[in-house]
Design a protein around this motif. Structure first.
Motif, PDB file in Angstrom:
ATOM      1  N   MET A   9       7.202  13.565   9.617  1.00 33.56           N
ATOM      2  CA  MET A   9       7.473  14.996   9.752  1.00 33.56           C
ATOM      3  C   MET A   9       8.075  15.556   8.470  1.00 33.56           C
ATOM      4  N   ASN A  10       8.934  14.795   7.800  1.00 33.27           N
ATOM      5  CA  ASN A  10       9.495  15.233   6.513  1.00 33.27           C
ATOM      6  C   ASN A  10       8.405  15.376   5.456  1.00 33.27           C
ATOM      7  N   LEU A  11       7.455  14.423   5.457  1.00 34.62           N
ATOM      8  CA  LEU A  11       6.333  14.500   4.515  1.00 34.62           C
ATOM      9  C   LEU A  11       5.481  15.738   4.779  1.00 34.62           C
ATOM     10  N   LEU A  12       5.249  16.041   6.039  1.00 33.77           N
ATOM     11  CA  LEU A  12       4.447  17.214   6.393  1.00 33.77           C
ATOM     12  C   LEU A  12       5.151  18.506   5.982  1.00 33.77           C
ATOM     13  N   ARG A  13       6.471  18.534   6.112  1.00 35.85           N
ATOM     14  CA  ARG A  13       7.219  19.717   5.664  1.00 35.85           C
ATOM     15  C   ARG A  13       7.064  19.911   4.157  1.00 35.85           C
ATOM     16  N   GLN A  14       7.184  18.796   3.415  1.00 35.87           N
ATOM     17  CA  GLN A  14       7.026  18.873   1.956  1.00 35.87           C
ATOM     18  C   GLN A  14       5.631  19.364   1.583  1.00 35.87           C
ATOM     19  N   TYR A  15       4.648  18.834   2.285  1.00 36.08           N
ATOM     20  CA  TYR A  15       3.265  19.218   1.991  1.00 36.08           C
ATOM     21  C   TYR A  15       3.021  20.678   2.345  1.00 36.08           C
ATOM     22  N   ARG A  16       3.618  21.141   3.436  1.00 37.12           N
ATOM     23  CA  ARG A  16       3.463  22.549   3.833  1.00 37.12           C
ATOM     24  C   ARG A  16       4.072  23.466   2.760  1.00 37.12           C
ATOM     25  N   ASN A  17       5.251  23.105   2.246  1.00 43.19           N
ATOM     26  CA  ASN A  17       5.886  23.909   1.193  1.00 43.19           C
ATOM     27  C   ASN A  17       5.034  23.925  -0.076  1.00 43.19           C
ATOM     28  N   PHE A  18       4.464  22.761  -0.412  1.00 39.26           N
ATOM     29  CA  PHE A  18       3.589  22.673  -1.580  1.00 39.26           C
ATOM     30  C   PHE A  18       2.367  23.577  -1.400  1.00 39.26           C
ATOM     31  N   MET A  32       0.824  -1.205   0.000  1.00 38.67           N
ATOM     32  CA  MET A  32       0.000   0.000   0.000  1.00 38.67           C
ATOM     33  C   MET A  32       0.866   1.266   0.000  1.00 38.67           C
ATOM     34  N   LEU A  33       1.897   1.282   0.828  1.00 36.53           N
ATOM     35  CA  LEU A  33       2.768   2.460   0.887  1.00 36.53           C
ATOM     36  C   LEU A  33       3.516   2.673  -0.430  1.00 36.53           C
ATOM     37  N   ASN A  34       3.842   1.586  -1.103  1.00 34.94           N
ATOM     38  CA  ASN A  34       4.489   1.701  -2.409  1.00 34.94           C
ATOM     39  C   ASN A  34       3.525   2.314  -3.432  1.00 34.94           C
ATOM     40  N   ALA A  35       2.241   1.908  -3.358  1.00 30.39           N
ATOM     41  CA  ALA A  35       1.228   2.445  -4.271  1.00 30.39           C
ATOM     42  C   ALA A  35       0.978   3.929  -3.998  1.00 30.39           C
ATOM     43  N   LEU A  36       1.202   4.378  -2.773  1.00 29.39           N
ATOM     44  CA  LEU A  36       0.971   5.775  -2.401  1.00 29.39           C
ATOM     45  C   LEU A  36       1.935   6.737  -3.083  1.00 29.39           C
ATOM     46  N   LYS A  37       3.077   6.235  -3.544  1.00 31.07           N
ATOM     47  CA  LYS A  37       4.112   7.098  -4.133  1.00 31.07           C
ATOM     48  C   LYS A  37       3.598   7.886  -5.327  1.00 31.07           C
ATOM     49  N   ASP A  38       2.618   7.336  -6.037  1.00 28.93           N
ATOM     50  CA  ASP A  38       2.099   8.002  -7.229  1.00 28.93           C
ATOM     51  C   ASP A  38       0.852   8.842  -6.948  1.00 28.93           C
ATOM     52  N   GLU A  39       0.491   8.990  -5.685  1.00 29.72           N
ATOM     53  CA  GLU A  39      -0.716   9.737  -5.313  1.00 29.72           C
ATOM     54  C   GLU A  39      -0.364  11.176  -4.931  1.00 29.72           C
ATOM     55  N   PRO A  40      -1.339  12.099  -4.944  1.00 31.84           N
ATOM     56  CA  PRO A  40      -1.084  13.485  -4.532  1.00 31.84           C
ATOM     57  C   PRO A  40      -0.462  13.550  -3.142  1.00 31.84           C
ATOM     58  N   LEU A  41       0.404  14.540  -2.951  1.00 29.69           N
ATOM     59  CA  LEU A  41       1.163  14.671  -1.705  1.00 29.69           C
ATOM     60  C   LEU A  41       0.249  14.779  -0.482  1.00 29.69           C
ATOM     61  N   MET A  42      -0.896  15.464  -0.623  1.00 30.30           N
ATOM     62  CA  MET A  42      -1.801  15.613   0.512  1.00 30.30           C
ATOM     63  C   MET A  42      -2.263  14.256   1.031  1.00 30.30           C
ATOM     64  N   TYR A  43      -2.633  13.364   0.110  1.00 29.99           N
ATOM     65  CA  TYR A  43      -3.137  12.054   0.527  1.00 29.99           C
ATOM     66  C   TYR A  43      -2.010  11.186   1.075  1.00 29.99           C
ATOM     67  N   MET A  44      -0.818  11.330   0.511  1.00 35.41           N
ATOM     68  CA  MET A  44       0.329  10.607   1.069  1.00 35.41           C
ATOM     69  C   MET A  44       0.537  10.993   2.523  1.00 35.41           C
ATOM     70  N   ALA A  45       0.572  12.308   2.774  1.00 32.34           N
ATOM     71  CA  ALA A  45       0.788  12.797   4.141  1.00 32.34           C
ATOM     72  C   ALA A  45      -0.335  12.331   5.063  1.00 32.34           C
ATOM     73  N   MET A  46      -1.555  12.341   4.563  1.00 25.75           N
ATOM     74  CA  MET A  46      -2.730  11.967   5.343  1.00 25.75           C
ATOM     75  C   MET A  46      -2.656  10.491   5.779  1.00 25.75           C
ATOM     76  N   ILE A  47      -2.340   9.619   4.839  1.00 29.79           N
ATOM     77  CA  ILE A  47      -2.297   8.188   5.138  1.00 29.79           C
ATOM     78  C   ILE A  47      -1.127   7.860   6.043  1.00 29.79           C
ATOM     79  N   TYR A  48       0.045   8.410   5.739  1.00 32.47           N
ATOM     80  CA  TYR A  48       1.220   8.150   6.575  1.00 32.47           C
ATOM     81  C   TYR A  48       0.982   8.629   8.009  1.00 32.47           C
TER      82      TYR A  48
END
Length: 460
Positions: free
Chosen positions: A337-346, A259-275
């Protein structure tokens, strides 16, 4: 005029005279009270006069309810207004109203409050166990209804009932609908739903749902006792089958990895949300209620202090977490936390692109225009995501169970896990995840074997 009379050693009857009815009959309200046997004659007289004055004010003010005279339904109406609408959350209030309107009041609403007996509740409980009691499934118009609807056009039915035009056309054509639509139609035209519709796919209610119905009755009758309208709560005297708690579903390591591998191609918001949900076990309302002020990237902590909910009839609103223990501060992983930083910048880049068109809501998870997402979006998106990637079906909430499974497997203690999940009591954690804990029990023997091997090797 009010007065009292002695009934027994420590019991007195308060009486308020209210004049005469049209036939000349005296109208009186009566209430029996008990007083302490330790009172002196002077204290007794003062207490009786006080109680008599209060009772008179209650009666003349129209606030006195007599359990012998009012029905359960009449009391429910007062309970909803004077208690439920003030003290219950919107979600709980809607849930109570649904159970009352659809099943409880049609069954026992007509019974006088003081006459309601355990046998009535036992019969109701048994009826809830019937195969056809569920309201979901399909409702097919009978010939009587089809004939009745011939007098109206689909647009006329739509206008007066609020049912969509397309659904009105289906009903006129004799095609099936759901309970909500069937109920709405019959309520407006004053029709008997059982005579107008044939209900198919009858399934039993779950034990948990049945217990919830009895729980609603118990709560209402407990209030009636507190308000001194009835002496005893008959719901206390019936035995209800304990609901079997379903085992918490979750992803194992291989499913989670896929599932986490499949998330790589999804929008950053949903990646951050699921993680984030997997990492600290958030409920969807807690997730969508997060603001950037709740996230401390330096300390890697997340403050959970509110949730957002959507309730039919109330819309979306912010409220406190599910329990007091739900207000908590949880440490998140570096990955999250790294994902959230990326999403915040986006998000900041999106804000610059849109300029004044950006809504700038304070929440973490926003749509393309900067407005807060619906509290139901995580569940809806996650369901579609699993279908697209042919993954085993679990609900968004079961990501929380996956988090618990991962931590238990890693040897996390129950007290810490309970605190991270926001459970009010560690026993809730133990009961919810007992099957996961038991599955790890065999590992204890392996650990002990490792201890013996170290001792045999002379390692201390």
């Amino acid at each position: 005029m009010a007065y009292y009379e002695k009934v027994s050693k420590n019991s007195y009857r308060l009486i308020v005279a209210m004049g005469y009815d049209s036939k000349g009959k005296k109208l009186r309200k009566r209430k029996t009270i008990k007083v302490s046997e330790t009172l002196t004659p002077k204290q007794l007289e003062k207490e009786l006069n006080t109680q008599m004055t209060l009772f008179e004010e209650e009666v003349l003010g129209g606030n006195y309810l007599d359990g012998e005279k009012i029905t359960f339904q009449e009391f429910v109406q007062r309970w909803l207004k004077d208690y439920a609408e003030i003290n219950l959350t919107p979600g709980t209030l809607v849930s109570y109203n649904t159970k009352l309107e659809k099943r409880i009041l049609p069954a026992i609403g007509h019974i006088k409050l003081a006459k309601l007996q355990p046998t009535h509740l036992i019969q109701f409980y048994q009826n809830l166990n019937d195969d056809n009691i569920r309201l979901d499934g399909k409702y097919y118009p009978k010939a009587k209804l089809t004939e009745f609807l011939k007098s109206y056009s689909a647009s006329e039915i739509e206008k007066v009932t609020g049912i969509t035009f397309k659904t009105c056309q289906r009903l006129k054509a004799g095609k099936c609908t759901d309970y909500k639509t069937a109920y709405k139609l019959c309520e407006f035209y004053n029709l008997n739903i059982n005579k107008m519709f044939e209900h198919k796919e009858g399934r039993k209610l779950s034990d948990k749902t049945i217990r919830c119905h009895i729980g609603v009755i118990h709560t209402i009758l407990s209030t009636a006792v507190k308000w001194n309208i009835i002496k005893d709560n008959p719901a206390k005297r019936i035995d209800i089958k304990k609901a079997k708690k379903p085992k918490a579903k979750y992803y194992n390591d291989s499913q989670l990895s896929y599932m986490l591998n499949a998330l790589k191609d999804e929008p950053l918001m949903y990646m951050a949300m699921i993680y984030l949900s997997i990492d600290i076990g958030l409920r969807k309302g807690e997730l969508t209620g997060l603001t950037w002020q709740d996230i401390n990237c330096e300390k890697s902590t997340v403050d959970i202090n509110k949730q957002r909910r959507y309730v039919t009839g109330y819309g979306t609103f912010e409220c406190a977490p599910k329990t007091e223990a739900g207000t908590r501060t949880v440490t998140a992983s570096r990955t999250v936390m790294n994902l959230l930083r990326q999403y915040r910048n986006f998000q900041l880049e999106q804000r610059l692109k849109l300029g004044t068109a950006w809504k700038n809501d304070p929440y973490v998870f926003l749509n393309e225009e900067g407005a807060a997402i619906s509290p139901n979006l995580p569940y809806k998106w996650f369901t579609r995501f699993l279908e697209r990637h042919n993954l085993p079906k679990i609900t968004f909430h079961q990501l929380r169970h996956t988090n618990a499974s991962l931590l238990i497997s890693s040897g996390e203690d129950i007290v810490t896990l309970s605190g991270r999940l926001g459970h009010a009591d560690k026993n809730i954690t133990l009961n919810t995840y007992s099957h996961i804990i038991k599955s790890k029990e065999a590992q204890s023997a392996n650990r002990m074997e490792e201890v013996y091997e170290r001792m045999r090797a002379g390692i201390k």
